[in-house]
Design an enzyme around this catalytic site. Structure first.
Site: not given
Ligand code: SPV
Ligand code: MG
Length: 433
Positions: A91, A206
């Protein structure tokens, strides 16, 4: 006289001059048996190499000073030493100078038991000019190897640890950060491309207002400067008719897995209290999406993970279990069982029951609300992947607010200096070549 046996444990990602020299030295003592570390053995002390075992074995077998190659499953070589009873173990001496020193101690004990001698040739440092190890390693980490790596991590690690990466700079942190814990390197295995943090970075909700093309464009930037695998949060995958194009684009650019969630209607982040307008898809219509992804991917190394939203929408454990079996039968490679409870009890009861099913597949946890849970508890409860889904963005935001406030309050920036990264460090981080 029979030839002496020489054992040489190696991990190797690609063969270089250092290996060839070491094997030549070993060969001067007798027949060389290479103990080639398996992914599971390597994952106990560092991240797994880009090449899988078979490819690495092929490389080592091609070296003329090698007599035989055997798989090595232990970090301290115990079982192989006992069964092969070599006369020597070779080694290179670099393990004297890092965290592997404790492994070396164990190996010495094991060698004593079989009366074998340890030979430690001086570590051969490759010249940077001719051999840029990182670059070669990065190159071999591209696309096909990167796509396949997540599956190998799932098969070799107790738990695959994933951190959210909303831009390339975060990707670089995940790529390079290591901490030493109990003599092992701990690091993140892969990155999460989150719909929540991708949207928040762009100042948007989102709710899919940041579309896939925009997200894939940022993803390309991330993949450009990193090598670790990426899991893409694909929301519900979009329209059935478009899903195969999305899957193929992701696989082509080097993503290892997409997670699709079984919700339809107006998209809301699962952690929002008010889920009105969001409905769960019928299990069979969602299963069709899974099947579509499976039939459109070019390789089974690109994974499709099905996310069950039953608990988010107040449905029962029975509903979640029923869906898990249907999704698994449809071809899903894993199940993300989501929950926004403060404790992991809900997902643990699910895992306990699902483990008994013949359709059991690896489980994914996203401990955003039940953040007190330790990884070892997740492992004990049959989880294979943990995603820390939003923490890098949440860490950056208060730090930025604090800095901006300090400048306003002091009418200069001097007071911020102590807490922010130096310009020199930033320049070094994003090197030119
Ligand atoms: C994200 O990180 O966008 C997810 C996880 O989908 S959550 O925010 O818990 O929906
Ligand atoms: Mg998500």
């Amino acid at each position: 006289m029979t030839k002496k046996k020489v054992y040489v444990p190696l991990a190797i990602d690609f063969l270089h001059e250092g290996h060839i020299r070491l094997l030549k030295i070993a060969n001067s003592y007798g027949d060389v048996i290479v103990g080639l570390m398996t992914d599971s053995a390597i994952s106990q002390y560092k991240t797994i190499p880009n090449l899988d075992y078979k490819n690495r074995e092929m490389l080592v077998k091609s070296v003329k000073t090698v007599f035989k190659v055997v798989p090595e499953n232990d970090v301290d070589y115990r079982k192989n030493l006992q069964s092969l009873k070599p006369d020597y173990l070779v080694h290179s001496n670099d393990w004297l100078f890092d965290h592997r020193i404790s492994i070396r101690k164990k190996v010495i004990k094991n060698l004593k038991k079989i009366n074998a001698k340890l030979i430690e040739p001086k570590y051969y440092k490759l010249s940077d000019k001719n051999f840029q190890k990182d670059k070669i390693s990065n190159f071999s980490g591209r696309t096909v190897h990167r796509v396949a790596k997540l599956k190998r991590l799932i098969n070799s690690k107790k738990i695959v640890r994933i951190l959210e990466s909303h831009n390339s700079l975060v990707g670089l942190i995940i790529e390079n950060l290591k901490v030493i814990k109990k003599n092992n390197f701990e690091e993140f295995d892969a990155m999460w491309s989150s719909s929540l943090t991708d949207s928040a970075t762009k100042g948007k909700p989102d709710n899919q207002s940041v579309d896939y093309s925009s997200r894939i464009s940022s993803l390309n930037d991330l993949l450009d400067v990193t090598n670790k695998p990426v899991i893409f949060d694909a929301d519900n995958g979009g329209q059935y008719e478009h899903i195969s194009f999305l899957a193929r684009s992701l696989e082509r650019i080097g993503v290892s897995a997409m997670i699709i969630e079984d919700k339809v209607g107006s998209k809301k982040n699962s952690l929002f209290k008010d889920q009105s307008g969001a409905k769960q898809d019928s299990p069979h219509s969602f299963a069709k999406k899974i099947k579509k992804i499976c039939s459109s991917r070019t390789s089974n190394d690109f994974l499709v993970l099905a996310r069950i939203e039953s608990f988010i929408l107040g449905k029962s454990l029975k509903d979640a279990l029923n869906r898990a079996e249907i999704y698994s039968k449809a071809g899903a490679d894993g199940i993300l069982i989501h929950s926004k409870e403060k404790t992991p009890n809900q997902i643990f009861s699910f895992a306990k029951k699902f483990k008994k099913s013949k359709y059991f597949i690896p489980l994914v946890a996203v401990p955003s609300t039940y953040s007190k849970v330790y990884e070892k508890e997740l492992i004990k409860n049959n989880f294979k992947i943990v995603i820390y889904a939003n923490h890098m963005l949440r860490a950056a935001y208060p730090a930025m607010i604090d800095t901006a406030k300090k400048i306003l309050k002091n009418s200069r920036s001097f007071e911020t200096e102590k807490k922010i990264i130096s310009i020199k460090k930033i320049i070094n981080l994003i090197s030119n070549d």
